[in-house]
Scaffold this active site. Structure first.
Site, PDB file in Angstrom:
ATOM      1  N   GLY A   1     -10.872 -42.100-111.901  1.00 31.92           N
ATOM      2  CA  GLY A   1     -11.681 -40.897-112.096  1.00 31.92           C
ATOM      3  C   GLY A   1     -11.058 -39.925-113.070  1.00 31.92           C
ATOM      4  O   GLY A   1     -11.106 -38.706-112.864  1.00 31.92           O
ATOM      5  N   ALA A   2     -10.503 -40.446-114.163  1.00 32.58           N
ATOM      6  CA  ALA A   2      -9.713 -39.621-115.075  1.00 32.58           C
ATOM      7  C   ALA A   2     -10.492 -39.096-116.272  1.00 32.58           C
ATOM      8  O   ALA A   2      -9.897 -38.558-117.194  1.00 32.58           O
ATOM      9  CB  ALA A   2      -8.504 -40.414-115.565  1.00 32.58           C
ATOM     10  N   ASN A   3     -11.805 -39.208-116.269  1.00 31.46           N
ATOM     11  CA  ASN A   3     -12.560 -38.762-117.443  1.00 31.46           C
ATOM     12  C   ASN A   3     -12.855 -37.267-117.429  1.00 31.46           C
ATOM     13  O   ASN A   3     -13.251 -36.694-118.439  1.00 31.46           O
ATOM     14  CB  ASN A   3     -13.879 -39.534-117.563  1.00 31.46           C
ATOM     15  CG  ASN A   3     -14.753 -39.404-116.335  1.00 31.46           C
ATOM     16  OD1 ASN A   3     -14.413 -39.974-115.294  1.00 31.46           O
ATOM     17  ND2 ASN A   3     -15.855 -38.675-116.423  1.00 31.46           N
TER      18      ASN A   3
ATOM     19  N   GLY B   1     -12.176 -33.240-114.935  1.00 39.58           N
ATOM     20  CA  GLY B   1     -11.642 -32.557-113.773  1.00 39.58           C
ATOM     21  C   GLY B   1     -10.179 -32.831-113.501  1.00 39.58           C
ATOM     22  O   GLY B   1      -9.347 -32.899-114.407  1.00 39.58           O
TER      23      GLY B   1
ATOM     24  N   TYR C   1     -17.851 -36.638 -96.215  1.00 38.61           N
ATOM     25  CA  TYR C   1     -16.739 -36.283 -97.090  1.00 38.61           C
ATOM     26  C   TYR C   1     -15.465 -36.037 -96.292  1.00 38.61           C
ATOM     27  O   TYR C   1     -14.396 -36.551 -96.638  1.00 38.61           O
ATOM     28  CB  TYR C   1     -17.098 -35.041 -97.908  1.00 38.61           C
ATOM     29  CG  TYR C   1     -15.986 -34.611 -98.836  1.00 38.61           C
ATOM     30  CD1 TYR C   1     -15.668 -35.360 -99.962  1.00 38.61           C
ATOM     31  CD2 TYR C   1     -15.258 -33.453 -98.586  1.00 38.61           C
ATOM     32  CE1 TYR C   1     -14.653 -34.990-100.815  1.00 38.61           C
ATOM     33  CE2 TYR C   1     -14.237 -33.063 -99.432  1.00 38.61           C
ATOM     34  CZ  TYR C   1     -13.936 -33.830-100.545  1.00 38.61           C
ATOM     35  OH  TYR C   1     -12.913 -33.456-101.378  1.00 38.61           O
TER      36      TYR C   1
END
Length: 322
Positions: A26-28, A30, A180
């Site tokens: 999820g490094a694209n 934030g 969550y």
């Protein structure tokens, strides 16, 4: 490593990362993007493991524009798909005979109930079952590297979570908050159980957890309007006491990844009673996260659902039963 003169762990405290390879999910954007950028700035080779290949390429270009000598790779990884996870793991293993860091950063929550192609509730799939499977499938690339680490990003929301192994996928009724919170509690239970197994085997790898506090990112982009409004950067002057920048939020995962004083099973995040904002330090997770019986049962169920069995010890390769 001693803290700087302000007694705050900042980017100035990050040691030289040259020669190390870090995979960040999820490094694209934030927190994941900021984590990857900080590691690249200090010399690490970073692999951006993202669901959307175009977004990953754009993020890589942003990092190299800011850090001209950075070595950045991309990897397509959809943590909501076991097929994608297996394909990504195969590619990563082929390209990288050794890994120093795996940072399980990617996460999300769906405001409405949805199942993945594998029949899993989407939040538990993306936040827990996917990272569980991906970690297991590349574990051998870490186990041969002294000082390697597996860092999993949880949340202060884990305090409100419970693990319902009889209805892990919320077939009896869905509330996105509960999904969550459950997944973030699962992140910690996974870390603690994994660390126990690594330590028992005498492995050179440790498992560490972190949380960013309340970071202002695009995480809430699918959430109700009141959540989206609170995330808006133009409100930073009004919500500084409640939320912090993604750059500052990312420091917890970075410290968990690089601080030479970190130990397996440590948990890093902003200090204070609420742990909303601040520079990262060791913090305590909720008592229920340390329930070893539930940790073990969750591990067994995760193996059953994903088909990935961890083998730590003489045989360093994960077994894939499916």
């Amino acid at each position: 490593m001693a803290l700087n003169s302000r007694q705050r762990w900042t980017p100035a405290d990050i040691p030289d990362q040259r020669g190390r390879t870090a995979v960040i999910t999820g490094a694209n954007r934030g927190l994941g993007f900021e984590t990857a950028k900080l590691l690249a700035e200090h010399g690490a080779t970073v692999v951006l493991a993202c669901r959307n290949a175009d977004n990953a390429a754009h993020a890589a270009a942003r990092i190299t524009a800011s850090v001209p000598n950075a070595t950045v790779r991309t990897l397509r990884l959809d943590l909501g798909s076991l097929a994608s996870i297996r394909h990504a793991a195969d590619r990563l293993r082929a390209d990288h005979p050794r890994l120093d860091l795996l940072i399980n950063n990617a996460g999300g929550v769906r405001p409405r109930y949805a199942l993945t192609e594998d029949g899993f509730e989407s939040t538990v799939a993306t936040n827990h079952l996917g990272p569980f499977a991906f970690t297991g499938l590349i574990l051998d690339r870490l186990l041969t590297v002294p000082g390697s680490r597996i860092v999993t990003v949880s949340s202060i929301g884990h305090r409100r979570g419970t693990i319902n192994l009889d209805d892990l996928h919320f077939a009896r009724g869905y509330r996105y908050q509960h999904a969550y919170f459950q997944s973030k509690l699962a992140n910690l239970m996974f870390t603690y159980e994994l660390q126990r197994r690594l330590a028992a085997a005498g492995a050179p790898t440790i498992a560490v957890a972190a949380h960013p506090g309340n970071a202002r990112t695009q995480f809430g982009r699918e959430m109700p309007v009141w959540v989206r409004i609170g995330m808006r950067p133009e409100l930073a002057m009004l919500t500084w006491w409640l939320m912090q920048s993604p750059q500052k939020g990312a420091l917890a995962a970075v410290r968990a990844s690089v601080d030479p004083d970190a130990h397996g099973g440590d948990y890093y995040g902003p200090p204070g009673r609420a742990q909303f904002t601040g520079y990262p330090t060791r913090v305590e997770s909720a008592a229920r996260s340390h329930d070893t019986t539930t940790q073990h049962r969750l591990w067994q169920e995760s193996e059953r659902l994903t088909g990935v069995t961890y083998t730590v010890g003489r045989s360093l390769s994960p077994q894939n039963r499916s």
